[in-house]
Every structure is written in structure tokens, then in C-alpha cells.
Write an enzyme that holds these catalytic residues in place. Structure first.
Site, short mmCIF file in Angstrom:
data_model
loop_
_atom_site.label_atom_id
_atom_site.label_comp_id
_atom_site.label_asym_id
_atom_site.label_seq_id
_atom_site.Cartn_x
_atom_site.Cartn_y
_atom_site.Cartn_z
CD GLU A 29 -88.83 -21.08 23.60
OE1 GLU A 29 -88.46 -20.23 22.77
OE2 GLU A 29 -88.08 -21.53 24.48
CB CYS B 183 -80.76 -20.39 20.97
SG CYS B 183 -82.50 -20.27 20.60
#
Lengths: 645, 645
Positions: free
Chosen positions: B315, B399
């Protein structure tokens, strides 16, 4: 369709003595390095010891964990036996012969009283015989054993292995078929079908041809055998891991198939057998299916270097024009099987499109599968690499190395096909072939520096004047071939059918045919639906497709571009990898010198600087300094051209 | 460095009344659709019920299987609380306030006697409190709770959540630090550091600033805390799944870091806190590290639309210039965090390069994260898609949605920063801001159609003439901005520092500054080391980066090319997605009409046919008909240009 009823016969490799600057060294490496190295690997991985089911507890542990010996390792040994047999036929070698005989003895000793012969399902999981034809390669193994038995007999005259596989084939014939009490099964991985045709050819026993025909015809019939056997095992067919019977080309009856789908090696082994059956039976419906499939493959789903099966996921085909370069699977075995298929198509449909593809796959997608030292192999053959793609010595499933070995050892068998009245020349290799045609013994001598030069001189030697057609392939890559016969130009227009110049005459001893194939370096462009190649160009010269390797460039490979008008020069380099023709051009390299700390800018694209760029034959890549490679290079300054211009 | 000792302060969003054709509808969608939709999801996934540790057996099962509630779901709720608080500040809504109060009550009730507050590690794995700071986001959760407490207090004046998180922060302060008996830990996922600075700002309690400073300074020190705690758990640190502490930017002390590495959100939250500390402490070494990191990020590892972190694997960041388009990760949260960081950099280093990146990320990589309907979200933001990339309603780790919601609700807070004597204007949004400067109450009114038009009229309203510097950002994308003050041209040359035109004068009521930013559509070229973009061009107009969607084209997207000399026209389309400016050009489409059944050919590249091509703002893609998209389009006919020309 007249040819269909009189299919041509390949001239056996044993009758073709190759003495060729390109192929002879490769056959020597195959004989001296590859075949011994594969044997060592078979031995070190426990395959030799376990052959036939002599299964130590240690091996059982290793085998069932799957880390060394896979379920269908018999086929690895069988393909090696086939390669070794071909080698023995032309180059007697008592030590090699002893290894062959030892393996055959192990197989003979392991054959079950009923004729069954499979190492895994004898020693490890005997209770699972025949319960999963879809996934477990049991008949595929049998096919390779049969091919080995045929090859061994033909090459050495010994019957030991042939007798074993004949008994095995007879047993299989007693188990599978439509008759009451038999299983209506066939293998998830086609192979035995073409093997049975070979067994029929060598034995003359039609039951093998019938069994092959049954397996071809039964494939994809409803209710689906693989679903029935899954339920019999207590499995839900809906849980099939490959999700679709397209994977094994059993999604529908073979004559209804018109798109190449699924696992590429399975597909091309199947299509090879379909072509065999078409030839044997004069079956025009099978031939038509083969023609459609070949057309689909070569116009929608083939890489420029003859590789097929673009995806690792199914080791096979995806969708039309989906031909990514870096992730190209293009398995070596699939390109080999494409050669098998193309040769069989030539038997029944003498058209250069098959030979063109055969040649393309052979010189590019197949040869790339083995390193110059003969001891490292590509399983997948990508058309671009960031530099981390290299040939390992071995694979957990080492199907490709022995497949390469058997093909290279028998390459002479792909030069000619013939009937009683015609000889067709498909490949140009310096060699002398002795064959029976027109009732006479004829020797055909080719003198050539192919594939580096396009001149071929073919001399006919006959004891007495002999009448037959000599059909020369005029390769599709060649725009303007010229042929002379004893110095006299041959008018190719009237004599050429489907890409073969047919010279019909009574041949005298010493007649000389000269074939001139101009071999400029050419740019190759891809169909605009191939996204991976948009805006890029590949280079080809004669049958050879080129690649750009970092080692030959003075700027980072990804920054190179080839101007649309750059001259392309070929130069033979005797010192590079035993001699090969490289291509050079005045290229351009994108420059970063005026970018400083800029990541993006709107003022102007990157400037370019002149830069010699060089290309090597694709098959030769990854044999020198490791580094990035790509087949397709960006073209710069291509003029916008309307479709009518 | 004078600014460093007197850092600027952002003007709170509560003091900026936005009435803007671009932003007001987006804030309304955020308020009316996004915030309610996220709450529903929090409820449906069990997060509301489980908040604080009220954990039913069913939820325990679902949670520990990881299929619904993840380990650190407190942060999802906290970010929603923050977003809802911002919304309440400007748009009172009793129903929403009741939901907020309910969640706060659940949190307050669940707080442990020692102040600890974490749903997972109270209800599910209480024995694991603080034993894995590296992986388990415990302090990250605390950080988001603290941010929510601060935001709720600032937005509503209510102390309930602030008191809870203050107690929690005090407890954390008692656990972590260098003093004897404390753990020398810090979080694997930075976040609490910037939260503690916010808590310090609102409470004035220096212990929170000190705790943040400790965590920043301790990060990456040897012996490595994460290794020590791994051993204490009985784990071998060498088995760390992420393989390197670069993943959490703890591979070395923060001041020694000069390349952006690892997980992109962790990185930018950390850098934000580093910039905070640099501002609070006048710490030039921290500032220098931030400047180096910002420079590295924006000149080596950022997408053209402001997305950062190119790889899904970590990520985060990979290597310089590794910016693939289809597989771009470019997480929405990372672009949001880049905005947080850039704003903090502007506080201590008033340079337009930070505001340019803030604006770029905001209008492109962030806004793309939410659909036009406000209820679908991109987690990853690719720059090319084959057509199968669409915004889902929710993610297992959601998120991004609440992060988007809190940013959009508080976007007014990013327009201005100020000191006692200066107001800097960073973003152009039609609005009225009321602030204290030069000892007076000043109202700044912006009138503009930004980002679709480059004209901004800024009116100053003061009760009495007031002296202060008004610093207008002249965007880096604008080649020739013009400024007038009460109709008089301003000579920008002497008044511009680091991209801000500083107008120093005594302002009278009704003074009008007009800023003209010509907004041609521009081609953007990428550095030649960005392999994915070679030979291609992107389009940008003002701050907006464009994308090509299939729905707007008359030929398959991948076949389109943009001639190097094609005129680019902008046109406002009031009916497309509420109104946006599209770009049109006379493009070319590769044609397959003369390819028949040809897959490769050497005669000529594909012909081209004229074809109007249209582009939409990148942020707006995937809101109409699903289909392929790409930001970079092939450029055709670019002249070869040497670096000296």
C-alpha cells in the site's frame, strides 16, 4: 479435398542427414548436454528410482508432498526415452543405450498383470486408478509411454518397450470405449490420441486407431464424463477448479469447436490428433474443424514469435488479441505442440500457412526454450522482461526440457512430406535426404546458410531419370522469391499452389534447383486490437524474430525508440553465441538531461538523442549478460496514414 | 527560517463560509448522502453495537474471523465522528447530533478505569494490550479518537468526547516515554502524533506536545522497539511479514529519512506530524527532513493526478519512477494525508509548491475517491482501467470513506493560513472568510468559477483601514497570471516570493483584487524514466487532470491517439454530472479495417482515421456508463527533438 484421401507422409528424420551450420551444433548440444542433463535431473529428483512404482518410504513422503515428483512424472521419463531413442538412431552411444534399456527394464518389470503401467497409481494411490481422468493425467502418461515405445522401436529396432506399451494400450482398449462394461472416458490432457495413431502406424493394428477415434469423438459429449466421474468420486462438478471444460477442450464435441480455448498444450495435442484422424479417415468434418481452429489461433491468439497461450492462469488461451508481452506465458511445450499440429495439417492440406507457422514457432518460440549451453530452460517465454527472467535448470513440472530434446533430436523429420508422386520441401536445412519416390531412390541435397541467408541450392540425385513433383515452400515472409532449375528461371506464377512452387518434371541426376529468398530486415506491426503492441514495432528477418536486449544498447532499453524511417542493417556476428545475424539501426533514446527534478512538465516531451540500437534473434536472448529485454520497440515519427492511402 | 519561528495558522473552516458552484454541491452531497451512508454501514457491520467493547458472541465470531469488523475499527467510527462534527458546526442537525452523542456515550461508558479505550483490546483480546504496536494499530486508533474529540469540541463546544480522549491521552502518556517504567514504544501506523499536537492546540497542555515529540524522536531508534516487542511476544523479528521497517517509516530516525518509503498513509501521517513539530518547536532539522521528503515524493514517486503509493503490495512506495497506471494503488487516504502534510508545510514554509500539490491532490486523487452520488468509494485510484474498476459501497477496511467525509466537510479550512500581519490565500473557492488580522476583523470574499474558470475577484471588507500583507498563491500550473488591485495592474515580479504575490498595503473597505489565471488545456509529459507513460500525454487544465473514458469516444479507447499538433478545446458542459468542463480534440483512431484476418503484418502500421476525442476530469470518471478509462493517451506524430533545440 483430393489430398485428404491421399495424405502425405513425413520423411523420417532417420532418412535426413543434417549437416547444417545452424542445426548441427544445436543437435550436438542437445545430444551432449541436454539429454544427459535431463537424465541427471530425472535421477536426482528420484524419478528413475521410482519408475514403475518402486517407491521407497522417503520417496513416498517427498512425492506426496509434491515437492519433487509430481503425479504424472512417468511422462517426463517417457519423453526423455523418446529423445534418447532419436539420438541413438543417428548417433549410437552404448552408454546412453544402457540407460535407456535400464529404464525400459524397470517399466517392463513394473507392468501389472493386466497391462496397467503407471508409477504413481501403482505405488502411491493404487485405489485411485481411473477415477479422475479430468485432472490426473493417467492416460496422458500412457500416451507418452506409447510414443516412447514407438520411437524406441523405430530408432533402435528393439521391441522391448513397444511390447510393453502395446500390452498397456490393449489393456486401455479393454477399459475405455462405448461397448457395454467399458468406461466412456477420455483424458483431461489430450496426448494419448496422437500416440495411439503412431502406435497404429507402427503396428498396423486398427484397434489403436479405433481407440483414438473413439476418444476424439467422445470428447465433449453429453452427459459430460468428467462430471459423471466427479459425482462418482463424491465431488460436485460445479466445484471444478478450472471452472470450465474449455480448459481441456471438452466443452463441446470437437467438430463443433471453432475457437482455440483453454490450456494451450492440451489444445494443440488434441488438434494434432484431430488432424491425424482427418488424414487416416479422410474425415472432412474433422479437417474443417482443424482448419477453423488453426485460422483462429493464428489470426487472433498467437504471439509474433509463434508463442501461444498468453496466460499463466490457465496455461492457455484467454480472449482474442489478448497478448501481453511481459506476462506472456507462451509455454515452450505449446509451441512444440503447435509444430506437431502444423506438420499434421501439412499432410492433409499442403498450404504454406502451416509451414510458415511451423517454421516461426520452431526458430523463435521453441528455440528460446533452451539456453545456448543446452542445460537451462524456459517454460514460459515472455516477450518483454525487466531483467529478472532467466532460464532455470529444471522445473517442478519439467515437461518442456524433454519435449525440446525430442523435437531437436528429430528435427530432420520436419523437412519433407511426400506421396508416391510428390515431395514437398517445408524447411530449408543443409542436409541430404534419401527417400523413395516415383518408384526410385532419390537423394535430395540442400546446401544453404539458412536462416541467416536466403539462398538454397537443392540437388537431386537419382540412379535413373525419375518423374515426380518437387514442391518447394515459398515462405510467406518472403515477398519476392526466385527459383531456377538448372540455371533456368522458373515462372512461379503458374506453378505455385498455396505457397508451394510445384516443379513437375522428370528429374535427372544432378539437377539443381536454386531458391533465392531475399531477406531484408522488416518491421512488423501488430493488429490494432493488440493493446500491448500499440505504437510499437517488432523486427523480423526471414523466419527470425528479433529482440532488444539491454546488453546491446548504450541507453536504458525502455527509453529506446526506432524512427519509422530508420534503415535496418543485418550483420552476421560469428563471435556471438556461435554465430548469428544481428540487426542494427540508428535509433533514438529519450533523454532525461533537461528534466532536473521535474516529474511532469507541459513544455515539451522528452528530447531524443541519437543512439545505435541492436537486436538479437529472440531465441538467443538471456544467454549473455542478464538484463531487460523486449521484442516490441516504440516507433517514433510514424506518419499518420489513412486507411485509403 | 524566520517563518519557522512564527508559523502561520490555518484559518478554521468554521470561519470560511463557502458558497461555491463547485464545492457547495459536493459538501451538500457529503452531508446528505455520504455521512448518513457511512453511519448506516457502521451500524450494519456491527461497529456501532460493538463500539467500546459491547461484544456479543455473534459479533465475536464475525470479528475474529475478520470478515466484518477489523482489529482497528474504532478509527472508522472516530473518523465518522470527526466528519459529523464538522458537518454539525456549519449545519446543525439534531438527528445527526443525537447519533454523535450516542456514539460518544458508548465510548465514555466503555472507557476503562485507567483511561484505556479500545473496543477490540477490551472485548476480544484484552490480554494483548500494547504487545504489538508494530501491527495492531492500537495507538493509531487512539489518535483518531483524539482527533474526533478535538473536532467535536471545536465544532460543538461540547466537552464529552474531549474529556474522554484527554483521559485516554493522559493514560497513554503514563505508559509511553523514556522515563523509567514506561514503554519506549510508538505506533507502527503514525497518526497519534498529529492528533496529540491537535490536542495540545485545543487544551494548551504541553504534555501532549511532549508526548508527540517523544514519539517522533523515538521512531527508528536502535534497539528497534518493534524487534524488542516481537521477541517479548516470542516472535522472531526476522519473520516480520512486511520484511522491512521501511514499511512503517521506522527504519531509521526520522531526521535521517530523505526518501519516502513504505506504506503511503503511514508515511504522510508521520510527515504531517513532523511538520507540526517543526512548527511548534522551530525545529529546523525536522523541517529540513520534511522538505527533502516532500521534494523526493513530488519529483520521483507521485502520479500526475497527485496520487501517491503506487503498489498494492505494501500500500505504498516502491522505487523512483515506478508509477504503473492500471495497477496504481494511489490510495484515497494517502492523497488526503498528502493534503494534511502539504498544509502543515505551508505553515512553516510558505511556498506554492506545497499548495500546488495540495490543490492537485484535492481536485484529482482525492475527489476521485467518491462517486457523484456520494455513496461509493475508490480505495485505490488507478490511472487506467479495462473497464472493470468501479467504486463499491464499502470496504472490509473502510478507512477511505470517512477520511473523505471529514476532509470535504472541513475543506474551508484549507483556503487560508495567517499570522498577525499576513493572510495567505492558497485555494480559490467562492466564499466569505472572517478573520482577525492586523488587530481588526477582516472579511475576505472570493468570487470565482474556479476550477472551471481562472478569474478570482477578492474583496476586502474592513470596518477601518487595516494594514496587512495579502499573499495570493500564483499556481504553478499558470504560466502568466495577472493581478490587479482596484483595477490597477500589480507588478508581480517584485512582489512575488516563492509563488505568492504579496500585496502589502493598508486595506480599505471594498478594496478589490482581481486575479486572472489563463487556463489553456495543456499537454503534460512524463519523465522518461516513467515507463508506463512513455510516448503518451496527459491533459491538464488549471488544477484539473483529465481522463479519457470510453463513454465519450466513438472508437475503442485503446486505439485512440492524440496528434502532437491537435488543438485542445475546453467546453463547460452544464448537464454532465452537475456541470464540468470537458476537453475536446481532433484525435485519431487506429483502424483495423484493412487488417482482415491479419494478426501481424510488415507492410505498414495500422492506418488512422480522424476521430473526435473527449476527456473528462479524472475525478469524475466512473460516474456514467461503465467502461475503460485512461489518463495517458498515446501521442502521435511528436517531432523528434534534440535536448539542445
Amino acid at each position: 479435398m483430393a489430398r485428404l484421401l491421399h495424405p502425405m507422409t513425413p520423411v523420417s528424420f532417420e532418412r535426413v542427414r543434417i549437416d547444417d551450420a545452424f542445426w548441427s551444433p544445436r543437435q550436438r548440444v542437445n545430444r551432449e548436454r541436454t539429454i544427459p542433463q535431463i537424465y541427471r535431473q530425472l535421477q536426482q529428483t528420484g524419478r528413475v528410482a521410482a519408475l514403475g512404482g518402486v517407491w521407497s518410504e522417503e520417496l513416498r513422503q517427498r512425492g506426496t508432498r509434491g515437492d519433487i515428483v509430481h503425479l504424472f512424472f512417468d511422462s517426463d521419463v517417457a519423453k526423455w526415452l523418446e529423445a534418447a531413442s532419436y539420438s541413438l538412431a543417428l548417433h549410437p552411444d552404448p552408454a546412453l543405450e544402457a540407460l535407456v534399456d535400464d529404464l525400459i527394464a524397470r517399466l517392463a518389470a513394473a507392468q501389472q498383470p493386466d497391462g496397467y503401467l503407471n508409477s504413481w497409481f501403482t505405488a502411491v494411490e493404487p485405489e485411485k486408478r481411473w477415477i479422475n481422468l479430468r485432472d490426473w493425467h493417467e492416460l496422458y502418461d500412457a500416451g507418452h509411454l506409447i510414443e516412447a515405445g514407438v520411437a524406441h522401436f523405430e530408432a533402435t529396432g528393439k521391441r522391448a518397450l513397444l511390447d510393453v506399451v502395446t500390452r498397456y494400450a490393449d489393456y486401455i482398449d479393454s477399459v475405455f470405449g462405448r461397448e457395454p462394461g467399458k468406461r466412456r472416458g477420455y483424458c483431461g490432457h489430450p496426448e494419448i490420441e496422437l500416440a495411439l495413431v503412431r502406435l497404429y502406424h507402427v503396428t498396423g493394428a486398427t484397434r489403436y486407431l479405433n481407440l483414438a477415434r473413439y476418444m476424439i469423438d467422445e470428447r465433449g459429449q453429453a452427459p459430460h464424463y468428467f462430471d459423471l466421474e466427479a459425482r462418482a468420486r463424491g465431488d460436485d462438478p460445479a466445484n471444478f477448479w478450472a471452472r470450465t471444460h474449455q480448459y481441456s477442450q471438452s466443452h463441446c464435441p470437437v467438430r463443433a469447436q471453432d475457437e482455440v480455448v483453454g490450456h494451450a498444450v492440451r489444445a494443440t495435442y488434441l488438434y494434432s490428433a484431430m488432424a491425424d484422424l482427418a488424414a487416416e479417415d479422410g474425415d472432412v468434418t474433422l479437417l474443417a474443424a482443424c482448419q477453423k481452429l488453426f485460422q483462429h489461433l493464428t489470426t487472433k491468439r498467437m504471439y509474433v514469435m509463434g508463442g501461444i497461450g498468453s496466460s499463466m492462469r490457465n496455461e492457455g488461451f484467454t480472449s482474442d488479441y489478448d497478448l501481453p508481452n511481459e506476462s506472456a506465458y507462451a509455454e515452450t511445450c505449446a509451441a512444440i505442440a503447435l509444430i506437431f499440429w502444423a506438420q499434421r495439417m501439412l499432410r492433409v492440406d499442403l498450404d504454406r500457412r502451416y509451414a510458415d507457422i511451423l517454421e516461426l514457432a520452431l526458430y523463435n518460440a521453441v528455440l528460446s526454450g533452451v539456453s545456448a549451453d543446452g542445460e537451462h530452460y524456459f517454460y514460459a517465454n515472455p516477450l518483454a522482461s525487466d531483467g529478472d527472467t532467466h532460464r532455470p535448470e529444471w522445473y517442478p513440472c519439467p515437461c518442456c526440457p524433454p519435449n525440446l530434446a525430442r523435437l531437436i533430436a528429430s528435427i530432420g523429420g520436419y523437412l519433407y512430406t511426400q506421396t508416391e508422386t510428390e515431395v514437398a520441401v517445408h524447411l530449408y536445412v543443409q542436409s541430404a535426404a534419401t527417400l523413395q519416390v516415383g518408384g526410385q531412390v532419390v537423394t535430395l541435397r540442400q546446401a544453404t546458410q539458412y536462416p541467416w541467408q536466403g539462398t538454397v541450392t537443392l540437388t537431386v540425385n537419382v540412379a535413373d531419370p525419375t518423374t515426380f513433383d518437387l514442391s518447394l515452400r515459398l515462405p510467406g515472409w518472403c515477398a519476392a522469391p526466385r527459383v531456377t532449375c538448372n540455371g533456368e528461371p522458373v515462372d512461379l506464377e503458374p506453378s505455385t499452389i498455396a505457397g508451394y512452387a510445384r516443379l513437375s518434371r522428370t528429374w535427372n541426376d544432378g539437377d539443381v534447383i536454386a531458391l533465392e529468398m531475399p531477406m531484408p530486415v522488416e518491421r512488423v506491426f501488430a493488429h490494432p486490437e493488440i493493446r500491448a503492441d500499440l505504437g510499437a514495432v517488432a523486427l523480423r528477418r526471414g523466419p527470425i524474430v528479433y529482440a532488444f536486449e539491454q546488453v546491446d544498447q548504450s541507453a536504458p532499453l525502455h527509453r529506446l525508440a526506432l524512427p519509422a524511417d530508420a534503415a535496418l542493417a543485418a550483420r552476421f556476428e560469428p563471435d556471438v553465441l556461435g554465430g548469428l545475424t544481428m540487426v542494427e539501426a540508428a535509433g533514438l533514446a529519450l533523454s532525461s538531461i533537461d528534466w532536473d527534478d521535474t516529474l511532469y512538465r507541459s513544455t515539451s516531451p522528452p528530447a531524443v538523442v541519437p543512439c545505435r540500437i541492436r537486436a538479437v534473434p529472440y531465441f538467443a536472448w538471456d544467454n549473455r549478460e542478464p538484463g531487460p529485454m523486449r521484442v516490441w520497440i516504440r516507433e517514433l515519427g510514424a506518419p499518420a496514414r489513412g486507411p485509403q492511402s
